[in-house]
Design a protein around this motif. Structure first.
Motif, PDB file in Angstrom:
ATOM      1  N   PHE A   8      53.503 -57.200  20.228  1.00 28.10           N
ATOM      2  CA  PHE A   8      52.285 -57.694  20.880  1.00 28.10           C
ATOM      3  C   PHE A   8      52.633 -58.500  22.124  1.00 28.10           C
ATOM      4  O   PHE A   8      51.961 -58.402  23.155  1.00 28.10           O
ATOM      5  CB  PHE A   8      51.467 -58.546  19.910  1.00 28.10           C
ATOM      6  CG  PHE A   8      50.200 -59.085  20.514  1.00 28.10           C
ATOM      7  CD1 PHE A   8      49.113 -58.259  20.724  1.00 28.10           C
ATOM      8  CD2 PHE A   8      50.117 -60.418  20.893  1.00 28.10           C
ATOM      9  CE1 PHE A   8      47.942 -58.752  21.290  1.00 28.10           C
ATOM     10  CE2 PHE A   8      48.954 -60.917  21.468  1.00 28.10           C
ATOM     11  CZ  PHE A   8      47.868 -60.076  21.663  1.00 28.10           C
ATOM     12  N   GLN A   9      53.689 -59.295  22.039  1.00 24.02           N
ATOM     13  CA  GLN A   9      54.110 -60.076  23.197  1.00 24.02           C
ATOM     14  C   GLN A   9      54.540 -59.157  24.341  1.00 24.02           C
ATOM     15  O   GLN A   9      54.306 -59.459  25.522  1.00 24.02           O
ATOM     16  CB  GLN A   9      55.238 -61.025  22.803  1.00 24.02           C
ATOM     17  CG  GLN A   9      54.811 -62.110  21.822  1.00 24.02           C
ATOM     18  CD  GLN A   9      55.981 -62.851  21.204  1.00 24.02           C
ATOM     19  OE1 GLN A   9      57.092 -62.812  21.722  1.00 24.02           O
ATOM     20  NE2 GLN A   9      55.744 -63.526  20.080  1.00 24.02           N
ATOM     21  N   GLU A  29      51.428 -58.001  25.974  1.00 25.39           N
ATOM     22  CA  GLU A  29      50.865 -59.068  26.820  1.00 25.39           C
ATOM     23  C   GLU A  29      51.543 -59.077  28.192  1.00 25.39           C
ATOM     24  O   GLU A  29      50.879 -59.241  29.228  1.00 25.39           O
ATOM     25  CB  GLU A  29      51.031 -60.422  26.139  1.00 25.39           C
ATOM     26  CG  GLU A  29      50.096 -60.648  24.954  1.00 25.39           C
ATOM     27  CD  GLU A  29      50.228 -62.052  24.384  1.00 25.39           C
ATOM     28  OE1 GLU A  29      49.198 -62.737  24.264  1.00 25.39           O
ATOM     29  OE2 GLU A  29      51.367 -62.449  24.062  1.00 25.39           O
ATOM     30  N   GLY A  35      50.320 -56.119  30.117  1.00 21.97           N
ATOM     31  CA  GLY A  35      48.967 -56.372  30.606  1.00 21.97           C
ATOM     32  C   GLY A  35      48.959 -57.267  31.823  1.00 21.97           C
ATOM     33  O   GLY A  35      48.192 -57.041  32.776  1.00 21.97           O
ATOM     34  N   ALA A  36      49.811 -58.286  31.820  1.00 21.46           N
ATOM     35  CA  ALA A  36      49.887 -59.191  32.975  1.00 21.46           C
ATOM     36  C   ALA A  36      50.416 -58.464  34.213  1.00 21.46           C
ATOM     37  O   ALA A  36      49.915 -58.653  35.331  1.00 21.46           O
ATOM     38  CB  ALA A  36      50.771 -60.390  32.629  1.00 21.46           C
ATOM     39  N   ALA A  81      47.846 -52.123  26.016  1.00 21.57           N
ATOM     40  CA  ALA A  81      47.740 -53.426  26.685  1.00 21.57           C
ATOM     41  C   ALA A  81      46.354 -53.611  27.297  1.00 21.57           C
ATOM     42  O   ALA A  81      45.772 -54.705  27.238  1.00 21.57           O
ATOM     43  CB  ALA A  81      48.818 -53.549  27.770  1.00 21.57           C
ATOM     44  N   CYS A 108      44.520 -56.895  25.806  1.00 23.94           N
ATOM     45  CA  CYS A 108      44.754 -58.077  26.645  1.00 23.94           C
ATOM     46  C   CYS A 108      43.508 -58.418  27.462  1.00 23.94           C
ATOM     47  O   CYS A 108      42.754 -57.528  27.870  1.00 23.94           O
ATOM     48  CB  CYS A 108      45.924 -57.828  27.602  1.00 23.94           C
ATOM     49  SG  CYS A 108      47.483 -57.507  26.729  1.00 23.94           S
ATOM     50  N   ARG A 116      37.631 -64.858  33.528  1.00 20.71           N
ATOM     51  CA  ARG A 116      38.442 -64.257  32.467  1.00 20.71           C
ATOM     52  C   ARG A 116      37.530 -63.535  31.482  1.00 20.71           C
ATOM     53  O   ARG A 116      36.591 -64.124  30.940  1.00 20.71           O
ATOM     54  CB  ARG A 116      39.259 -65.330  31.739  1.00 20.71           C
ATOM     55  CG  ARG A 116      40.246 -64.800  30.718  1.00 20.71           C
ATOM     56  CD  ARG A 116      41.032 -65.959  30.121  1.00 20.71           C
ATOM     57  NE  ARG A 116      42.087 -65.502  29.225  1.00 20.71           N
ATOM     58  CZ  ARG A 116      41.906 -65.222  27.935  1.00 20.71           C
ATOM     59  NH1 ARG A 116      40.694 -65.350  27.389  1.00 20.71           N
ATOM     60  NH2 ARG A 116      42.923 -64.837  27.189  1.00 20.71           N
ATOM     61  N   PRO A 144      39.545 -59.451  25.605  1.00 23.51           N
ATOM     62  CA  PRO A 144      40.012 -58.078  25.371  1.00 23.51           C
ATOM     63  C   PRO A 144      38.906 -57.194  24.817  1.00 23.51           C
ATOM     64  O   PRO A 144      37.960 -57.677  24.178  1.00 23.51           O
ATOM     65  CB  PRO A 144      41.143 -58.257  24.359  1.00 23.51           C
ATOM     66  CG  PRO A 144      40.874 -59.566  23.697  1.00 23.51           C
ATOM     67  CD  PRO A 144      40.224 -60.423  24.736  1.00 23.51           C
ATOM     68  N   ALA A 198      43.485 -57.148  18.494  1.00 23.70           N
ATOM     69  CA  ALA A 198      44.471 -57.983  19.194  1.00 23.70           C
ATOM     70  C   ALA A 198      44.911 -59.152  18.318  1.00 23.70           C
ATOM     71  O   ALA A 198      46.112 -59.451  18.213  1.00 23.70           O
ATOM     72  CB  ALA A 198      43.885 -58.485  20.509  1.00 23.70           C
ATOM     73  N   ALA A 243      48.653 -59.811  16.924  1.00 22.27           N
ATOM     74  CA  ALA A 243      49.320 -61.055  17.314  1.00 22.27           C
ATOM     75  C   ALA A 243      49.854 -61.800  16.107  1.00 22.27           C
ATOM     76  O   ALA A 243      50.872 -62.498  16.194  1.00 22.27           O
ATOM     77  CB  ALA A 243      48.349 -61.944  18.092  1.00 22.27           C
TER      78      ALA A 243
END
Length: 392
Positions: free
Chosen positions: A28-29, A32, A35-36, A73, A77, A86, A89, A95, A99
């Motif tokens: 999951f990380q 993330e 996604g960024a 993602a 995300c 913001r 998701p 998600a 996580a």
């Protein structure tokens, strides 16, 4: 922990569960970060066409792997709008579960695809199911849930689309006869009902499934040649198991459930009903035909029909095997005084029948339906589970 060679099976399983959960959290990380990178337009900044090309060079991922992770993602995300707002998701429940390390990437792929055709309120249900079952079973559950939410299907359009015709290709090649067929669901179900029992593996059978099914088709041809007229076996037509609501059948709306899990339009069901014997099975009846008692451990045709109508296949949680691949299992063994009746029987496929005899899974009847208590190493509270795919 103790050295692996000195650890007990339960200790090893506990350690494996911890490692896998940590792996899911790490996956999951990774999503993330992807996604960024996607949100920041990192590919363009680095001079690449897209992130797929970036990952091909930096991580040596195949494009298929990159597309899968980027898609996940985007679903899991949050996104940032051009004004800086913001947005959460698209699948917040999925998600959150990943996580926590409770769902795998395979689960996420199945649930993301399913939620594309389901309302957002369904996410809680599909996540709850996926937390207890493997991705393949979760996919079957999502398919069944989509059907339940829209049993009548889309409104018919004018003109009605032309139904595809049955087609068969036959060709002789090097002394072999090659077949390729494209058949409607009704005919396919009939052929499947003929082949399946003949293709069942025998003890010490070394044939693979395609060979067994090929031999079974040859037996069907021999049966047809030996029959008189259109009679195939013992003077009766091929039997199909079709579960249907009587009022829907009478009104000609919705669809019915074949024993392989597919849905058949009611127009075809009505056609079958005109050319087949209808056998009513009243669940809960005290008729002697449904209650063999202690006379024998084998079940008769009437009792099996009751089990098929109730369980609709293997009753083990998450299993998708249809009734024709199932055996009747005595919840309380007949040798221990258990009776041969619906209250003490459950349909199980061969794999789960073996599990019921050789593992710590326990079966009990709750509200007239079979429920399964998992071993403590799966659920410390041993909470009962039912098969949510087969709707009773």
């Amino acid at each position: 922990m103790t050295a692996l060679g000195l650890a007990s099976p339960l200790e090893l399983l506990d350690e494996l569960k911890r490692k896998v959960r940590a792996l899911h959290q790490l996956q999951f990380q990774v999503l993330e970060i992807i996604g960024a990178l996607d949100q920041q337009g990192a590919a363009e900044t680095l001079g690449y066409k897209d992130l797929i090309e970036v990952f091909k060079h930096t991580l040596r991922w195949d494009p298929k792997v990159s597309r899968r992770k980027i898609k996940q993602a985007q679903a899991l995300c949050p996104t940032i709008t051009p004004t800086g707002s913001r947005i959460g998701p698209a699948l917040p429940g999925v998600a959150a579960a990943m996580a926590e390390g409770e769902l795998s990437e395979d689960h996420v792929e199945v649930l993301a695809e399913a939620m594309a055709g389901l309302p957002s309120v369904a996410e809680e249900h599909v996540v709850g199911y996926a937390l207890q079952h493997e991705p393949r079973s979760a996919k079957a559950f999502c398919k069944e849930l989509a059907y339940r939410l829209d049993q009548d299907g889309p409104e018919p359009k004018e003109p009605e689309p032309v139904q595809p015709k049955n087609s068969l290709r036959r060709q002789w090649r090097a002394g072999r006869y090659l077949l390729s067929a494209d058949l409607d669901a009704e005919t396919g179900a009939k052929l499947d009902a003929l082949i399946a029992p003949l293709a069942k593996p025998e003890p010490h059978d070394m044939r693979f499934a395609p060979e067994r099914e090929g031999d079974a088709l040859c037996e069907v041809v021999d049966l047809a040649l030996r029959s008189s007229g259109d009679r195939i076996y013992s003077g009766e037509r091929v039997q199909l198991t079709v579960t249907v609501d009587y009022d829907r059948l009478r009104k000609g709306i919705g669809s019915a459930l074949l024993d392989n899990g597919d849905h058949l339009p009611m127009s075809q069901v009505r056609k079958i009903a005109c050319d087949a014997g209808i056998i009513p099975a009243l669940l809960g009846s005290r008729s002697q035909i449904y209650d063999v008692g202690r006379k024998t451990r084998t079940i008769n045709a009437g009792l099996r029909r009751v089990l098929v109508a109730r369980d609709k296949g293997c009753a083990f949680p998450g299993c998708t095997r249809p009734p024709k691949h199932c055996e009747a299992h005595h919840i309380r063994f007949w040798s221990d005084g258990g009776e041969t009746n619906a209250a003490n029987l459950v349909l199980l496929c061969r794999r789960h029948h073996d599990l019921a005899h050789h593992s710590e899974w326990q079966i009990q009847m709750l509200g007239g339906l079979p429920a399964f208590r998992p071993p403590a190493y799966i659920d410390p509270l041993r909470r009962p589970r039912t098969n949510a795919i087969h709707v009773a």
